[in-house]
Design an enzyme around this catalytic site. Structure first.
Site, PDB file in Angstrom:
ATOM      1  N   ASN A  67       0.887  -1.375   0.014  1.00 25.24           N
ATOM      2  CA  ASN A  67       0.199   0.106  -0.009  1.00 25.24           C
ATOM      3  C   ASN A  67       0.776   1.242  -0.223  1.00 25.24           C
ATOM      4  O   ASN A  67       1.966   1.170   0.469  1.00 25.24           O
ATOM      5  CB  ASN A  67      -1.103   0.002   0.987  1.00 25.24           C
ATOM      6  CG  ASN A  67      -0.345  -0.243   2.423  1.00 25.24           C
ATOM      7  OD1 ASN A  67       0.565  -1.063   2.646  1.00 25.24           O
ATOM      8  ND2 ASN A  67      -1.085   0.081   3.373  1.00 25.24           N
ATOM      9  N   GLU A  69       0.303   5.284   0.822  1.00 30.63           N
ATOM     10  CA  GLU A  69      -0.423   6.053   1.231  1.00 30.63           C
ATOM     11  C   GLU A  69      -0.366   7.542   0.756  1.00 30.63           C
ATOM     12  O   GLU A  69       0.768   7.937   0.069  1.00 30.63           O
ATOM     13  CB  GLU A  69      -0.771   6.142   2.787  1.00 30.63           C
ATOM     14  CG  GLU A  69      -1.398   4.772   3.096  1.00 30.63           C
ATOM     15  CD  GLU A  69      -1.375   4.624   4.711  1.00 30.63           C
ATOM     16  OE1 GLU A  69      -1.033   5.390   5.471  1.00 30.63           O
ATOM     17  OE2 GLU A  69      -2.052   3.698   5.071  1.00 30.63           O
ATOM     18  N   ASN A  70      -1.048   8.729   1.161  1.00 26.09           N
ATOM     19  CA  ASN A  70      -1.034   9.767   0.643  1.00 26.09           C
ATOM     20  C   ASN A  70      -1.563  10.969   1.627  1.00 26.09           C
ATOM     21  O   ASN A  70      -2.424  10.532   2.389  1.00 26.09           O
ATOM     22  CB  ASN A  70      -1.726  10.167  -0.596  1.00 26.09           C
ATOM     23  CG  ASN A  70      -1.497  11.544  -1.563  1.00 26.09           C
ATOM     24  OD1 ASN A  70      -1.895  12.720  -1.161  1.00 26.09           O
ATOM     25  ND2 ASN A  70      -0.587  11.231  -2.620  1.00 26.09           N
ATOM     26  N   ALA A  71      -0.988  12.167   1.864  1.00 25.91           N
ATOM     27  CA  ALA A  71      -1.200  13.078   2.617  1.00 25.91           C
ATOM     28  C   ALA A  71      -2.685  13.568   2.581  1.00 25.91           C
ATOM     29  O   ALA A  71      -3.325  13.962   3.300  1.00 25.91           O
ATOM     30  CB  ALA A  71      -0.408  14.461   2.652  1.00 25.91           C
ATOM     31  N   SER A  72      -3.384  13.601   1.269  1.00 25.61           N
ATOM     32  CA  SER A  72      -4.562  13.630   1.004  1.00 25.61           C
ATOM     33  C   SER A  72      -5.028  12.193   1.067  1.00 25.61           C
ATOM     34  O   SER A  72      -5.228  11.448   0.154  1.00 25.61           O
ATOM     35  CB  SER A  72      -4.901  14.104  -0.427  1.00 25.61           C
ATOM     36  OG  SER A  72      -6.164  14.179  -0.566  1.00 25.61           O
ATOM     37  N   CYS A  78      -4.344   0.737  -2.385  1.00 28.83           N
ATOM     38  CA  CYS A  78      -4.261  -0.467  -1.930  1.00 28.83           C
ATOM     39  C   CYS A  78      -2.981  -1.262  -2.459  1.00 28.83           C
ATOM     40  O   CYS A  78      -2.834  -1.212  -3.576  1.00 28.83           O
ATOM     41  CB  CYS A  78      -5.434  -1.319  -1.648  1.00 28.83           C
ATOM     42  SG  CYS A  78      -6.704  -0.789  -0.689  1.00 28.83           S
ATOM     43  N   GLU A  80      -3.070  -4.360  -3.191  1.00 28.54           N
ATOM     44  CA  GLU A  80      -3.469  -5.101  -4.239  1.00 28.54           C
ATOM     45  C   GLU A  80      -3.582  -4.435  -5.565  1.00 28.54           C
ATOM     46  O   GLU A  80      -3.143  -5.010  -6.447  1.00 28.54           O
ATOM     47  CB  GLU A  80      -4.901  -5.676  -4.044  1.00 28.54           C
ATOM     48  CG  GLU A  80      -5.079  -6.534  -2.761  1.00 28.54           C
ATOM     49  CD  GLU A  80      -5.425  -5.844  -1.463  1.00 28.54           C
ATOM     50  OE1 GLU A  80      -4.769  -4.649  -1.359  1.00 28.54           O
ATOM     51  OE2 GLU A  80      -6.215  -6.445  -0.454  1.00 28.54           O
ATOM     52  N   CYS A 111     -10.220  -5.141   0.270  1.00 30.98           N
ATOM     53  CA  CYS A 111     -11.283  -4.209   0.241  1.00 30.98           C
ATOM     54  C   CYS A 111     -12.188  -4.297  -0.659  1.00 30.98           C
ATOM     55  O   CYS A 111     -11.672  -4.840  -1.553  1.00 30.98           O
ATOM     56  CB  CYS A 111     -10.857  -2.692   0.726  1.00 30.98           C
ATOM     57  SG  CYS A 111     -10.290  -1.930  -0.863  1.00 30.98           S
TER      58      CYS A 111
HETATM   59  N1  THU Z   1      -5.242  -1.497   2.760  1.00 25.66           N
HETATM   60  C1  THU Z   1      -4.719  -2.275   1.534  1.00 25.66           C
HETATM   61  O1  THU Z   1      -3.709  -2.093   1.136  1.00 25.66           O
HETATM   62  N2  THU Z   1      -5.607  -3.492   0.824  1.00 25.66           N
HETATM   63  C2  THU Z   1      -6.866  -3.688   1.556  1.00 25.66           C
HETATM   64  O2  THU Z   1      -7.401  -4.491   0.692  1.00 25.66           O
HETATM   65  C3  THU Z   1      -7.249  -3.067   2.588  1.00 25.66           C
HETATM   66  C4  THU Z   1      -6.658  -1.757   3.110  1.00 25.66           C
HETATM   67  C5  THU Z   1      -4.395  -0.400   2.838  1.00 25.66           C
HETATM   68  C6  THU Z   1      -5.160   1.003   2.639  1.00 25.66           C
HETATM   69  C7  THU Z   1      -4.345   1.822   3.810  1.00 25.66           C
HETATM   70  O3  THU Z   1      -3.263   2.166   3.262  1.00 25.66           O
HETATM   71  C8  THU Z   1      -4.222   0.746   5.093  1.00 25.66           C
HETATM   72  O4  THU Z   1      -4.416  -0.466   4.591  1.00 25.66           O
HETATM   73  C9  THU Z   1      -5.337   1.147   5.988  1.00 25.66           C
HETATM   74  O5  THU Z   1      -6.687   1.061   5.483  1.00 25.66           O
END
Ligand code: THU
Length: 165
Positions: A67, A69-72, A78, A80, A111
């Site tokens: 995964n 992530e971003n400040a926004s 994710c 996947e 998710c």
């Molecule tokens: N996340 C994933 O990488 N895969 C998923 O299927 C569920 C959630 C990540 C997104 C975010 O960076 C962190 O988990 C918390 O939600």
């Protein structure tokens, strides 16, 4: 996630899962070790929730992702979708199995958005392995994770696209 379906990583559970999904135990162990190792590449300073993903292609290659992530916050991606984006842009079209690893137990499952993203590229019986922090796992077919799914074959056929210059 229900713990009833959690399987330990002892060899009897591993070999049963491998038989069910036509994988070798070497492929299973690679799915586990690579998805777990991919967690170390996560960029998750906001959630501190590391997710690693490893995809086994039909011809036996692994494509990994984590995964980002971003400040926004909603802009983050994710594991996947990072892994499938890599795989598809590297030319892979057929996939045999997907593995997702997190640091929690029981394991996290993909998710909803990722289930749909996977649906674009994988057949409905494709196994999705979900590993917990200790290597115990839950495995389900894509069609169990996303029943009555919508996929590319539901759209009307399109004519040949004009060749690009
Ligand atoms: N996340 C994933 O990488 N895969 C998923 O299927 C569920 C959630 C990540 C997104 C975010 O960076 C962190 O988990 C918390 O939600």
């Amino acid at each position: 996630m229900s713990t009833d379906i959690l399987q330990s990583n002892d060899e009897s559970h591993v070999s049963r899962a491998c038989e069910t999904y036509s994988l070798t135990t070497t492929q299973f162990h690679a799915l586990h070790s690579r998805s777990s190792a991919a967690k170390a590449t996560a960029y998750c300073p906001y959630s501190l929730f590391r997710v690693g993903c490893s995809i086994l292609t039909e011809d036996g290659q692994h494509i990994d992702g984590a995964n980002v992530e971003n400040a926004s916050y909603p802009v983050g991606t994710c594991a996947e979708r990072v892994a499938f984006g890599k795989a598809v842009t590297e030319g892979h079209k057929k996939f045999k199995a997907v593995a997702v690893a997190t640091d929690i137990s029981p394991p996290a499952s993909p998710c909803g958005m990722c289930r749909q993203f996977i649906r674009e590229f994988c057949e409905l019986p494709t196994p999705v392995f979900m590993f917990d922090k200790d290597g115990a796992f839950v495995v389900m077919k894509l069609e169990q994770l996303l029943p009555l799914s919508f996929g590319p074959e539901a759209l009307p056929p399109r004519g040949e696209l004009p060749a690009k210059a």
